[in-house]
Design an enzyme around this catalytic site. Structure first.
Site, short mmCIF file in Angstrom:
data_model
loop_
_atom_site.label_atom_id
_atom_site.label_comp_id
_atom_site.label_asym_id
_atom_site.label_seq_id
_atom_site.Cartn_x
_atom_site.Cartn_y
_atom_site.Cartn_z
N ARG A 241 0.83 -1.23 -0.03
CA ARG A 241 -0.01 -0.09 0.00
C ARG A 241 0.83 1.17 0.08
O ARG A 241 1.91 1.15 0.61
CB ARG A 241 -0.97 0.08 1.18
CG ARG A 241 -2.02 -0.75 1.39
CD ARG A 241 -3.13 -0.39 0.13
NE ARG A 241 -4.39 -0.99 0.18
CZ ARG A 241 -4.51 -2.35 -0.69
NH1 ARG A 241 -3.66 -2.64 -1.75
NH2 ARG A 241 -5.53 -3.17 -0.79
N GLU A 270 -4.04 7.61 -5.17
CA GLU A 270 -3.92 7.10 -6.78
C GLU A 270 -5.36 7.43 -7.22
O GLU A 270 -6.51 7.74 -6.52
CB GLU A 270 -4.34 5.36 -6.61
CG GLU A 270 -2.71 4.94 -5.59
CD GLU A 270 -3.11 3.50 -5.69
OE1 GLU A 270 -4.15 2.83 -6.06
OE2 GLU A 270 -1.92 2.86 -5.09
N HIS A 289 -1.18 0.22 -9.86
CA HIS A 289 -1.81 -0.51 -9.02
C HIS A 289 -2.43 -1.73 -9.72
O HIS A 289 -3.76 -2.00 -9.88
CB HIS A 289 -2.87 0.29 -8.35
CG HIS A 289 -3.19 -0.52 -6.78
ND1 HIS A 289 -3.81 0.06 -5.82
CD2 HIS A 289 -3.23 -1.86 -6.66
CE1 HIS A 289 -4.04 -0.76 -5.15
NE2 HIS A 289 -3.59 -2.24 -5.37
P1 NAP Z 1 -0.70 -11.60 4.88
O1 NAP Z 1 -0.54 -12.73 4.18
O2 NAP Z 1 -1.63 -11.24 6.14
O3 NAP Z 1 0.79 -10.93 5.19
C1 NAP Z 1 1.13 -9.92 5.86
C2 NAP Z 1 2.43 -10.07 6.51
O4 NAP Z 1 2.87 -8.77 7.20
C3 NAP Z 1 2.50 -11.14 7.87
O5 NAP Z 1 3.53 -11.97 7.83
C4 NAP Z 1 2.53 -10.47 8.89
O6 NAP Z 1 3.27 -10.90 10.09
C5 NAP Z 1 3.15 -9.14 8.28
N1 NAP Z 1 3.02 -7.73 9.21
C6 NAP Z 1 1.78 -7.41 9.43
N2 NAP Z 1 2.12 -6.32 10.37
C7 NAP Z 1 3.38 -5.99 10.31
C8 NAP Z 1 3.98 -4.97 11.22
N3 NAP Z 1 3.54 -4.10 11.73
N4 NAP Z 1 5.45 -5.15 11.20
C9 NAP Z 1 6.09 -6.22 10.43
N5 NAP Z 1 5.45 -7.15 9.83
C10 NAP Z 1 3.91 -7.32 9.87
O7 NAP Z 1 -1.02 -10.56 3.52
P2 NAP Z 1 -0.97 -10.80 2.10
O8 NAP Z 1 -2.13 -11.54 1.44
O9 NAP Z 1 0.60 -11.19 1.87
O10 NAP Z 1 -1.22 -9.20 1.57
C11 NAP Z 1 -0.27 -8.24 1.98
C12 NAP Z 1 -0.65 -6.88 1.71
O11 NAP Z 1 -0.56 -6.69 0.13
C13 NAP Z 1 -2.42 -6.61 1.57
O12 NAP Z 1 -2.37 -6.13 2.86
C14 NAP Z 1 -2.33 -5.84 0.52
O13 NAP Z 1 -2.61 -4.54 1.07
C15 NAP Z 1 -1.17 -5.70 -0.25
N6 NAP Z 1 -1.74 -6.31 -1.69
C16 NAP Z 1 -1.71 -5.36 -2.77
C17 NAP Z 1 -2.07 -5.61 -4.04
C18 NAP Z 1 -1.80 -4.97 -5.19
O14 NAP Z 1 -2.66 -4.74 -6.07
N7 NAP Z 1 -0.53 -4.17 -5.27
C19 NAP Z 1 -2.62 -7.00 -4.06
C20 NAP Z 1 -2.82 -7.88 -3.12
C21 NAP Z 1 -2.29 -7.32 -1.93
P3 NAP Z 1 3.01 -10.58 11.69
O15 NAP Z 1 1.35 -10.81 11.68
O16 NAP Z 1 3.68 -11.73 12.40
O17 NAP Z 1 3.53 -9.28 11.77
#
Ligand code: NAP
Length: 324
Positions: A241, A270, A289
């Protein structure tokens, strides 16, 4: 005959999804400028039982208060930082989202952005198209950077970060990661990633790729303090994000060569225009995006969005549910 429940969509979806929704509900689809204005959304959300929204629709407590009949908010995204999920829970409104199915597509985009900025592919494309390729390049001209042997620092080894790690492993990169807590030994083994502190990730990595959600903790986290700690030769990739990065500081860091380059899919606000200062910097790759934007993934996201809505509107837990 019982009146059909009402569902509002802040933009259209695939035909198969609309067909299914029409069978069960009275649906209305916003067709004007995207995103829908808050004023218009307020009038539309008032009477509906179901809402299908997208990451750029801000669903805050004000809006939730107006939606007296609302049972479910189904977002066409894995990120849900645009929804006040705590308030929705308090009001017993289900929130559905679309994780897992978009993991591969988004990890692929992060990987392609990394390859692009290190090998200067988009920059080269601009050179060719703009008639600036005047002679065959020699030994020192227009050189990029190898991925092999470099350290990739994954900030957020979750679904997308973990999948990116597998891609990077096959390119012989060393992988370190930082989460609030380390993942299981099995997951570490599968991803080939080693847990480090955030400080170590910042100082040791040749490429940092951001995969955490946008939260109060991660808001504007990547700022000048961090850029100054990164290697001068390091690159930043952000497909998570835009608000996780302080964009003003990033622009200064790139212009002053505090870091070597960046590749971004997401921005503080955006869409960005062609006049945005980032567009003036050559060592940056800018994607509009499109993290999850493949034909196949977008179909799966529509399927899940509709399934989540169907469950939530009937008071049941969505397949992928935030909060409860
Ligand atoms: P996920 O499986 O929930 O992974 C997020 C990771 O971040 C977890 O390993 C979590 O581990 C870690 N985390 C959370 N808060 C943290 C913090 N404060 N400090 C350090 N680590 C932290 O999510 P995902 O499915 O991989 O997606 C991740 C993000 O990608 C989404 O939230 C979304 O905003 C973004 N996204 C963007 C697009 C795009 O179109 N560009 C598409 C899909 C997703 P811990 O809980 O152990 O900290």
């Amino acid at each position: 005959m019982m009146e059909k429940k009402r569902v509002f969509l802040t933009r259209t979806l695939h035909d198969f999804a609309l067909k299914e929704l029409r069978k069960k509900y009275q649906i209305e689809i916003h067709s004007g400028k995207i995103p829908i204005s808050k004023t218009k959304l307020r009038t539309k959300i008032e009477k509906v039982e179901g809402l299908i929204c997208f990451p750029y629709d801000k669903i805050d407590s004000d809006l939730i208060d107006i939606a007296k009949n609302l049972k479910v908010i189904s977002t066409y995204s894995v990120g849900f930082d645009h929804i006040d999920t705590q308030y929705a829970k308090k009001k017993k409104i289900r929130v559905g989202y679309t994780p897992e199915i978009l993991t591969d597509a988004t990890a692929d985009l992060a990987f392609s952005l990394m390859l692009d900025v290190l090998r200067r592919v988009s920059e080269g494309d601009r050179i060719v198209r703009n008639g600036k390729w005047r002679q065959i390049y020699g030994a020192y001209d227009y050189v990029g950077t190898d991925l092999q042997g470099k350290t990739l620092g994954i900030f957020g080894l979750g679904r997308i970060g973990g999948t990116l790690a597998k891609r990077a492993k096959s390119f012989d990169m060393k992988i370190v990661y930082h989460n609030r807590k380390p993942v299981s030994k099995n997951k570490e083994k599968a991803s080939g990633a080693k847990y480090v502190t955030l400080d170590k990730l910042i100082t040791q990595s040749d490429v940092i790729s951001i995969h955490v959600p946008h939260t109060k903790e991660t808001n504007q986290l990547f700022d000048m303090k961090i850029f100054k700690k990164m290697k001068k030769s390091a690159f930043l990739i952000n497909t998570a994000r835009g608000k996780i990065v302080n964009e003003k500081d990033l622009i200064i860091a790139l212009n002053k060569k505090i870091i070597a380059g960046a590749a971004l899919d997401v921005y503080e606000s955006e869409p960005i225009s062609e006049k945005h200062p980032l567009t003036k910097i050559q060592n940056v790759v800018l994607a509009p995006h499109i993290g999850s934007s493949t034909k196949e993934t977008r179909v799966k996201m529509a399927e899940i969005t509709v399934k989540n809505l169907n469950l939530g509107i009937n008071g049941k837990k969505p397949i992928y549910s935030v909060g409860y």
